[in-house]
Every structure is written in C-alpha cells, then in structure tokens.
Design a protein around this motif. Structure first.
Motif, PDB file in Angstrom:
ATOM      1  N   GLN A  22     -22.133  49.760  22.880  1.00 25.90           N
ATOM      2  CA  GLN A  22     -22.678  49.992  24.261  1.00 25.90           C
ATOM      3  C   GLN A  22     -24.060  49.680  24.053  1.00 25.90           C
ATOM      4  O   GLN A  22     -24.499  48.935  25.059  1.00 25.90           O
ATOM      5  N   LYS A  55     -18.042  43.015  24.493  1.00 26.59           N
ATOM      6  CA  LYS A  55     -17.339  43.630  25.602  1.00 26.59           C
ATOM      7  C   LYS A  55     -15.695  43.750  24.967  1.00 26.59           C
ATOM      8  O   LYS A  55     -15.081  44.673  25.151  1.00 26.59           O
ATOM      9  N   LYS A  56     -15.265  42.669  24.514  1.00 26.50           N
ATOM     10  CA  LYS A  56     -13.838  42.665  23.730  1.00 26.50           C
ATOM     11  C   LYS A  56     -13.994  43.814  22.697  1.00 26.50           C
ATOM     12  O   LYS A  56     -13.004  44.620  22.533  1.00 26.50           O
ATOM     13  N   GLU A  57     -14.816  43.825  21.852  1.00 25.14           N
ATOM     14  CA  GLU A  57     -14.875  44.686  20.657  1.00 25.14           C
ATOM     15  C   GLU A  57     -15.002  46.255  21.331  1.00 25.14           C
ATOM     16  O   GLU A  57     -14.268  47.124  20.775  1.00 25.14           O
ATOM     17  N   LEU A  58     -15.886  46.348  22.401  1.00 25.98           N
ATOM     18  CA  LEU A  58     -15.978  47.683  22.948  1.00 25.98           C
ATOM     19  C   LEU A  58     -14.594  48.209  23.580  1.00 25.98           C
ATOM     20  O   LEU A  58     -14.207  49.407  23.480  1.00 25.98           O
ATOM     21  N   ARG A  59     -13.857  47.067  24.185  1.00 23.02           N
ATOM     22  CA  ARG A  59     -12.392  47.670  24.921  1.00 23.02           C
ATOM     23  C   ARG A  59     -11.564  47.927  23.611  1.00 23.02           C
ATOM     24  O   ARG A  59     -10.788  48.960  23.763  1.00 23.02           O
ATOM     25  N   GLU A  60     -11.564  47.328  22.609  1.00 20.99           N
ATOM     26  CA  GLU A  60     -10.644  47.394  21.547  1.00 20.99           C
ATOM     27  C   GLU A  60     -11.125  48.840  20.845  1.00 20.99           C
ATOM     28  O   GLU A  60     -10.090  49.534  20.440  1.00 20.99           O
ATOM     29  N   GLN A  62     -12.699  51.496  22.468  1.00 22.20           N
ATOM     30  CA  GLN A  62     -12.225  52.331  23.533  1.00 22.20           C
ATOM     31  C   GLN A  62     -10.688  52.717  23.215  1.00 22.20           C
ATOM     32  O   GLN A  62     -10.250  54.116  23.340  1.00 22.20           O
ATOM     33  N   LEU A  63      -9.916  51.881  22.969  1.00 20.19           N
ATOM     34  CA  LEU A  63      -8.571  52.074  22.804  1.00 20.19           C
ATOM     35  C   LEU A  63      -8.218  52.925  21.514  1.00 20.19           C
ATOM     36  O   LEU A  63      -7.274  53.603  21.630  1.00 20.19           O
ATOM     37  N   GLU A  66      -9.094  56.404  22.239  1.00 17.54           N
ATOM     38  CA  GLU A  66      -8.266  57.225  23.336  1.00 17.54           C
ATOM     39  C   GLU A  66      -6.951  57.559  22.295  1.00 17.54           C
ATOM     40  O   GLU A  66      -6.587  58.646  22.468  1.00 17.54           O
TER      41      GLU A  66
END
Length: 85
Positions: A22, A55-60, A62-63, A66
C-alpha cells in the motif's frame, strides 16, 4: 493454541506485506501525478504499469489476508470448543 499462534503469526506477516505494498502504491501514484504534471509520457507509462502490477498484488494479498482471518477465527473457535468440553 499452537496452531492459533502460528496462524496469527502468518497473518501478521501478510499484514506487513499488505502495508508495504500500500505504501509503495501510494508512492508510485505520487510519482505518477508528478510525471503527469511534467507530461513525460514514457516515464508515465512505466509508472502506470508498476501501479497496475502493485494493485494486482495488493488484491491478491488482501484475499490471502481474508482467508487467514477466517483460519484464525476457526482455529480460535476450535480451541474454545475443546476447552469448554
């Protein structure tokens, strides 16, 4: 409880990664804004590619975070169920 501690430790490492990505994303977006101001198309395109990748790495991440949160919660429930029996 050992399983729970391991899961929490993994989640903390993931959180560190998440915060790092981030911060890097924010830094790159600031550079993007500066390059836009300078209208340097070549550098702008390069930083935009970096931003998309982050952004792609951040989404991964975050998953993953979770999923780890669910594992921590389930582990904690298992420990408490075992203790109450």
């Amino acid at each position: 409880m050992n399983q729970f501690n391991r899961l929490v430790s993994e989640q903390m490492k993931t959180m560190e990664k998440l915060l790092y990505i981030q911060a890097e994303l924010e830094r790159c977006q600031e550079i993007e804004d500066e390059l836009r101001k300078l209208q340097n198309a070549t550098d702008l395109e390069s930083i935009q590619d970096d931003i998309q990748q982050m952004k792609k790495e951040l989404r991964e991440i975050q998953l993953i975070f979770e999923r780890q949160t669910e594992e921590v919660i389930n582990s904690y429930r298992d420990v408490n169920l075992s203790a109450s029996l």
